[in-house]
Design an enzyme around this catalytic site. Structure first.
Site, PDB file in Angstrom:
ATOM      1  N   TYR A 222      54.303 -33.441 -82.794  1.00 60.79           N
ATOM      2  CA  TYR A 222      55.134 -32.329 -82.360  1.00 60.79           C
ATOM      3  C   TYR A 222      56.576 -32.795 -82.515  1.00 60.79           C
ATOM      4  O   TYR A 222      56.979 -33.781 -81.901  1.00 60.79           O
ATOM      5  CB  TYR A 222      54.875 -31.984 -80.889  1.00 60.79           C
ATOM      6  N   ASP A 250      52.262 -24.392 -85.066  1.00 57.90           N
ATOM      7  CA  ASP A 250      51.834 -23.089 -84.556  1.00 57.90           C
ATOM      8  C   ASP A 250      52.188 -22.866 -83.096  1.00 57.90           C
ATOM      9  O   ASP A 250      51.858 -21.830 -82.533  1.00 57.90           O
ATOM     10  CB  ASP A 250      50.326 -22.898 -84.762  1.00 57.90           C
ATOM     11  N   HIS A 340      45.742 -22.617 -82.848  1.00 62.02           N
ATOM     12  CA  HIS A 340      45.831 -23.502 -81.685  1.00 62.02           C
ATOM     13  C   HIS A 340      44.704 -23.225 -80.691  1.00 62.02           C
ATOM     14  O   HIS A 340      44.894 -23.271 -79.480  1.00 62.02           O
ATOM     15  CB  HIS A 340      47.189 -23.374 -80.995  1.00 62.02           C
TER      16      HIS A 340
END
Length: 460
Positions: A222, A250, A340
């Protein structure tokens, strides 16, 4: 170093003075309250107590020193003898005694039933929940039920080979364990159990938990708001031996996971109404751990990554054929079709439907330099076959990994779950007439029912 008495620690339980005991050391977190990605309340809820158990769920051991600095260390304390602790986590040894025999688990869904009974309410809410009305979470699985198999007969299937190649690495199955957060909520060994069977744990510990030195580990990234922090971490995982970087795109923000939000354990019976409506609340586990995520990324991030690492780059979170084609043009090594797990935006279309879009409108990108992975909703060996028939290289298994390690099963539960999928995959490959994954063809699936959900036209 100074000795802090328990009676002294308890006094520092407010915004004005917030101390915590973590593994026998007392830290002053007062100045960090407003910087905490999950909000100040998460720290204040455990202020003046031994917060070791709560801390371990979210962070590795060295982070407190890196974040607060040496000046914030107030001393040491004997937390076991004089301090109240957070609720103890279930003992995995006792949990497995209360769980059904592992041999009685004969389908992936069996593990979910055990998980609901053995996980703490907080852990269950976090792991099992989806965004809003959880429509996407359910549709991820039901999409596979809209595709039918068209088996071929009189094929030599006395020996079925399920192996494949993932990003240049041999894999005995077209399966990988998806990146899942906060595995320590489910079992104390956390991501290390996942590595041992096939984070929030230090990457070095995860690499050390592998069953063999050549076991391949990919790392989900991330991007941090401070990209220099991301670059530093990329170098760290490179040194540890990670084989590829999977950039998750996402979830630029955290979805509204209502069951997770409702699971907060502390209820303020003297809440101030004005503060409730004027102050953003970050009460769920998901929001507590994602405040650092950079929401301003664009396709230039691919170029930035290439300058930061020589590792293969995979983009995780593709939800449309248009973005799949853009990723192809940016020459990434792979893409993951994912919403996700239905945990970010509710009513986002199922990954299998996105794969069908690619098959319909951009089949030229399948089987080329970019591999395509599907993540979300896989519960049966037949689901894997359907994804492979439409052009996927492999599929990711997410929630079932956490479900299968619950109830004290740990790595043995994960291995059992993968064993079940392997058996189902081999059996059904024989039924459709494929002796290896390369023989699984587009003609072996009937997608007409799912095609009714597909977008009518696209501009590429």
């Amino acid at each position: 170093m100074a000795i802090v008495e328990g009676a002294e620690l308890v006094k520092h339980n407010s915004r004005q003075s917030c101390w915590l005991a973590i593994h026998g050391e007392v830290w002053d977190a007062t100045n960090f309250l407003e910087q905490h990605p999950g909000g100040a309340n998460l720290i204040l809820n455990v202020a003046g107590t031994d917060a070791s158990d709560e801390y371990e769920l979210f962070h590795n051991a060295e982070l407190v020193q890196e974040t607060l600095g040496s000046d914030a260390k107030m001393g040491t304390i004997d937390v076991l003898s004089i301090l109240p602790k957070m609720d103890k986590k279930p003992d995995p040894v006792l949990e497995v005694k209360k769980s059904p025999p592992l041999s009685s688990m004969i389908s992936v869904d069996d593990f979910e039933k055990v998980a609901e009974k053995t996980m703490t309410p907080t852990a269950w809410a976090y792991v099992s929940s989806g965004a809003d009305d959880e429509i996407s979470m359910r549709e991820n699985s039901t999409a596979y039920q809209k595709v039918f198999l068209r088996g071929r007969i009189l094929r030599k299937v006395g020996r079925v080979d399920c192996s494949t190649n993932i990003l240049g690495y041999h894999s005995t199955l077209p399966i990988y364990t998806s990146p899942v957060g906060l595995a320590k909520l489910v079992h104390p060994s956390g991501e290390c159990a996942i590595a041992a069977a096939a984070g929030n744990m230090p990457i070095e510990d995860i690499m050390g938990a592998r069953i063999a030195q050549d076991q391949v580990i990919f790392w989900q990234l991330y991007a941090d708001k401070d990209l220099e922090k991301s670059k530093t971490f990329i170098k760290r995982v490179e040194r540890a031996g990670v084989s590829a970087i999977w950039l998750t795109v996402d979830s630029p923000v955290v979805g509204n996971r209502e069951r997770d939000e409702r699971s907060k354990s502390v209820v303020d019976i003297e809440e101030k109404l004005e503060e409730i409506v004027e102050t953003p609340q970050s009460i769920g586990i998901a929001k507590a751990n994602t405040g650092f995520i950079n929401a301003d990324l664009d396709w230039n991030m691919i170029d930035w990554l290439r300058k930061s690492t020589r590792l293969p780059i995979v983009i995780k979170g593709i939800q449309s054929v248009e973005d799949a084609v853009s990723a192809f043009h940016h020459k990434v090594d792979g893409i993951v079709l994912s919403n996700h797990g239905g945990r970010s935006q509710d009513t986002a279309q199922p990954p299998l439907l996105t794969l069908l879009e690619i098959d319909q409108y951009a089949p030229h990108i399948l089987g080329k330099h970019m591999q395509v992975f599907v993540d979300g909703g896989i519960r049966r060996g037949t689901d894997i076959i359907k994804a492979l028939a439409l052009g996927a290289t492999a599929v990711g298994i997410g929630r079932p990994v956490l479900y299968s390690m619950s109830g004290g099963y740990a790595e043995h539960g994960i291995r059992r779950m993968i064993q079940i999928l392997r058996n189902e995959l081999q059996t059904n490959m024989a039924f459709i007439g494929a002796s290896n994954v390369k023989e699984i063809e587009r003609s072996m699936v009937n997608t007409r029912k799912l095609e009714r959900m597909m977008v009518g036209s696209v501009k590429l």
